[in-house]
Write a protein that holds these residues in place. Sequence first.
Motif, PDB file in Angstrom:
ATOM      1  N   ALA A   1       1.429   2.443 -13.676  1.00 38.01           N
ATOM      2  CA  ALA A   1       0.319   1.883 -14.458  1.00 38.01           C
ATOM      3  C   ALA A   1       0.027   2.730 -15.678  1.00 38.01           C
ATOM      4  N   GLY A   2       0.117   4.068 -15.523  1.00 34.65           N
ATOM      5  CA  GLY A   2      -0.143   4.948 -16.646  1.00 34.65           C
ATOM      6  C   GLY A   2      -1.517   4.699 -17.243  1.00 34.65           C
ATOM      7  N   SER A   3      -1.552   4.405 -18.526  1.00 38.30           N
ATOM      8  CA  SER A   3      -2.827   4.119 -19.204  1.00 38.30           C
ATOM      9  C   SER A   3      -2.925   2.661 -19.628  1.00 38.30           C
ATOM     10  N   ASP A   4      -2.073   1.808 -19.073  1.00 43.94           N
ATOM     11  CA  ASP A   4      -2.094   0.383 -19.411  1.00 43.94           C
ATOM     12  C   ASP A   4      -3.369  -0.251 -18.857  1.00 43.94           C
ATOM     13  N   PRO A   5      -4.255  -0.772 -19.715  1.00 46.07           N
ATOM     14  CA  PRO A   5      -5.544  -1.324 -19.240  1.00 46.07           C
ATOM     15  C   PRO A   5      -5.374  -2.453 -18.230  1.00 46.07           C
ATOM     16  N   ALA A   6      -4.411  -3.360 -18.465  1.00 47.08           N
ATOM     17  CA  ALA A   6      -4.227  -4.498 -17.563  1.00 47.08           C
ATOM     18  C   ALA A   6      -3.785  -4.026 -16.182  1.00 47.08           C
ATOM     19  N   LEU A   7      -2.853  -3.079 -16.140  1.00 45.84           N
ATOM     20  CA  LEU A   7      -2.368  -2.583 -14.857  1.00 45.84           C
ATOM     21  C   LEU A   7      -3.441  -1.756 -14.149  1.00 45.84           C
ATOM     22  N   LEU A   8      -4.212  -0.995 -14.920  1.00 46.83           N
ATOM     23  CA  LEU A   8      -5.297  -0.223 -14.315  1.00 46.83           C
ATOM     24  C   LEU A   8      -6.349  -1.152 -13.718  1.00 46.83           C
ATOM     25  N   GLN A   9      -6.602  -2.285 -14.400  1.00 49.75           N
ATOM     26  CA  GLN A   9      -7.539  -3.271 -13.873  1.00 49.75           C
ATOM     27  C   GLN A   9      -7.008  -3.873 -12.577  1.00 49.75           C
ATOM     28  N   GLN A  10      -5.702  -4.101 -12.532  1.00 50.13           N
ATOM     29  CA  GLN A  10      -5.081  -4.630 -11.322  1.00 50.13           C
ATOM     30  C   GLN A  10      -5.207  -3.635 -10.170  1.00 50.13           C
ATOM     31  N   LEU A  11      -4.999  -2.363 -10.475  1.00 50.86           N
ATOM     32  CA  LEU A  11      -5.156  -1.330  -9.453  1.00 50.86           C
ATOM     33  C   LEU A  11      -6.581  -1.314  -8.913  1.00 50.86           C
ATOM     34  N   GLN A  12      -7.539  -1.424  -9.810  1.00 50.00           N
ATOM     35  CA  GLN A  12      -8.946  -1.379  -9.403  1.00 50.00           C
ATOM     36  C   GLN A  12      -9.334  -2.622  -8.602  1.00 50.00           C
ATOM     37  N   SER A  13      -8.812  -3.775  -8.990  1.00 48.19           N
ATOM     38  CA  SER A  13      -9.193  -5.033  -8.340  1.00 48.19           C
ATOM     39  C   SER A  13      -8.539  -5.207  -6.981  1.00 48.19           C
ATOM     40  N   TYR A  14      -7.268  -4.849  -6.888  1.00 43.24           N
ATOM     41  CA  TYR A  14      -6.501  -5.146  -5.675  1.00 43.24           C
ATOM     42  C   TYR A  14      -6.089  -3.917  -4.877  1.00 43.24           C
ATOM     43  N   GLY A  15      -6.301  -2.734  -5.428  1.00 38.96           N
ATOM     44  CA  GLY A  15      -5.898  -1.520  -4.721  1.00 38.96           C
ATOM     45  C   GLY A  15      -4.429  -1.207  -4.870  1.00 38.96           C
ATOM     46  N   GLY A  16      -3.722  -1.945  -5.718  1.00 43.97           N
ATOM     47  CA  GLY A  16      -2.303  -1.707  -5.942  1.00 43.97           C
ATOM     48  C   GLY A  16      -1.756  -2.716  -6.919  1.00 43.97           C
ATOM     49  N   LEU A  17      -0.554  -2.472  -7.404  1.00 41.98           N
ATOM     50  CA  LEU A  17       0.093  -3.404  -8.314  1.00 41.98           C
ATOM     51  C   LEU A  17       0.744  -4.536  -7.526  1.00 41.98           C
ATOM     52  N   ILE A  18       0.778  -5.697  -8.126  1.00 42.20           N
ATOM     53  CA  ILE A  18       1.414  -6.856  -7.500  1.00 42.20           C
ATOM     54  C   ILE A  18       2.921  -6.755  -7.757  1.00 42.20           C
ATOM     55  N   ARG A  19       3.688  -6.775  -6.683  1.00 39.74           N
ATOM     56  CA  ARG A  19       5.124  -6.513  -6.783  1.00 39.74           C
ATOM     57  C   ARG A  19       5.964  -7.648  -6.199  1.00 39.74           C
ATOM     58  N   HIS A  20       7.222  -7.685  -6.639  1.00 45.13           N
ATOM     59  CA  HIS A  20       8.188  -8.603  -6.039  1.00 45.13           C
ATOM     60  C   HIS A  20       8.410  -8.219  -4.568  1.00 45.13           C
ATOM     61  N   PRO A  21       8.324  -9.185  -3.643  1.00 45.58           N
ATOM     62  CA  PRO A  21       8.711  -8.896  -2.259  1.00 45.58           C
ATOM     63  C   PRO A  21      10.239  -8.951  -2.147  1.00 45.58           C
ATOM     64  N   SER A  22      10.912  -7.949  -2.708  1.00 43.84           N
ATOM     65  CA  SER A  22      12.368  -7.984  -2.825  1.00 43.84           C
ATOM     66  C   SER A  22      13.056  -8.029  -1.467  1.00 43.84           C
ATOM     67  N   GLU A  23      12.390  -7.511  -0.435  1.00 45.70           N
ATOM     68  CA  GLU A  23      12.977  -7.588   0.908  1.00 45.70           C
ATOM     69  C   GLU A  23      13.118  -9.048   1.356  1.00 45.70           C
ATOM     70  N   LEU A  24      12.129  -9.870   0.989  1.00 45.59           N
ATOM     71  CA  LEU A  24      12.179 -11.285   1.368  1.00 45.59           C
ATOM     72  C   LEU A  24      13.217 -12.043   0.544  1.00 45.59           C
TER      73      LEU A  24
ATOM     74  N   PRO B   1       0.802  -1.226   0.000  1.00 41.62           N
ATOM     75  CA  PRO B   1       0.000   0.000   0.000  1.00 41.62           C
ATOM     76  C   PRO B   1       0.834   1.275   0.000  1.00 41.62           C
ATOM     77  N   SER B   2       2.004   1.245   0.626  1.00 40.92           N
ATOM     78  CA  SER B   2       2.840   2.442   0.670  1.00 40.92           C
ATOM     79  C   SER B   2       3.412   2.797  -0.700  1.00 40.92           C
ATOM     80  N   ALA B   3       3.278   1.876  -1.665  1.00 37.41           N
ATOM     81  CA  ALA B   3       3.773   2.142  -3.020  1.00 37.41           C
ATOM     82  C   ALA B   3       2.678   2.673  -3.931  1.00 37.41           C
ATOM     83  N   HIS B   4       1.541   3.110  -3.361  1.00 38.41           N
ATOM     84  CA  HIS B   4       0.374   3.474  -4.176  1.00 38.41           C
ATOM     85  C   HIS B   4       0.710   4.556  -5.203  1.00 38.41           C
ATOM     86  N   ALA B   5       1.406   5.609  -4.784  1.00 37.23           N
ATOM     87  CA  ALA B   5       1.732   6.683  -5.726  1.00 37.23           C
ATOM     88  C   ALA B   5       2.584   6.160  -6.871  1.00 37.23           C
ATOM     89  N   ASP B   6       3.529   5.289  -6.553  1.00 34.33           N
ATOM     90  CA  ASP B   6       4.373   4.692  -7.585  1.00 34.33           C
ATOM     91  C   ASP B   6       3.561   3.752  -8.463  1.00 34.33           C
TER      92      ASP B   6
END
Length: 303
Positions: A177-200, A167-172
């Motif tokens: 996502a820009g105007s990419d339909p798939a990424l915008l759909q992901q934002l709408q469905s999950y409230g954010g983009l699915i990211r690598h848990p690079s810390e883990l 959630p803290s990456a929302h602005a990023d």
Amino acid sequence: MSQPFVVHINPVAFSLGPVQVHWYGLMYLLGFFFVALLGEYRRQKGRLPVSREALGDLFFYGMLGVIIGGRLWYMLFYYEGGIHWIWTQPLALFKVWDGGMSFHGGLLGVLAAALWWSRRHRLHFFDTMDFVAPLVPLGLGLGRLGNFINGELWGKPTSLSWGMIFPSAHADDVAYAGSDPALLQQLQSYGGLIRHPSELYELALEGLAMFIVIWLVSSRPRPRYLVSGLFALMYGVFRFAVEFVRVPDPQLGYLFGTHWVTMGQMQSLPLIVIGVWLLALSRNAPTLRLYTAALPDKGTDEE
């Protein structure tokens, strides 16, 4: 696709009246605890001819080196306002509660503390570092766990099944996502983009994998430089690799106009070179003998 895990963990572990104790700080304390515990175990096995009191001094100065070196290096190379803070707001150096620590700076701080301590106790610097190197990875892993709990230093968007929402990456997320339909759909469905848990990833590599390998390698006497070289090489390679799926620091971005070279990668390259060099030196180096009995708690090894 099932609902991804959302990294939304309270960074405050508990409160003592008005004082809040953060998980990130607890991770540092646990890291120092394991360094001291494992170090005393190795001392009792005769891996370094010093007393418990002398070893305690090394850990104390090393802890100061981690904090001072890590914070100063961050402020010099990663601080959002550049180095102008030196003359405009010098007190920002001490605002550690705002976050900002660098592994590479912390490493330099430890090296400086170990060099001074080794000279004081008339020990070869790399005998000290070969003793210390196996103790460090667990602390590194705990630090990355603290980053994960804080929901910071997240990775790039991914379609992998173990990706997570930060959630803290929302602005990023919105900017990416820009105007990419798939990424915008992901934002709408999950409230954010699915990211690598690079810390883990870093927890697994810099923490667990490095600890297991270096601890096993150092379980019997090895030539001088070998353990330190292995530590430098493994950390440099692991950190360089994870940076490919980790979002660079926003105030720095990618370097040299590229789309993949980050500050973390640039600062890890010297470690890789030094690691290879130390491993080469170890081929003709002496092996520190085991001492049949550890020195007493208060020895006479002071100058």
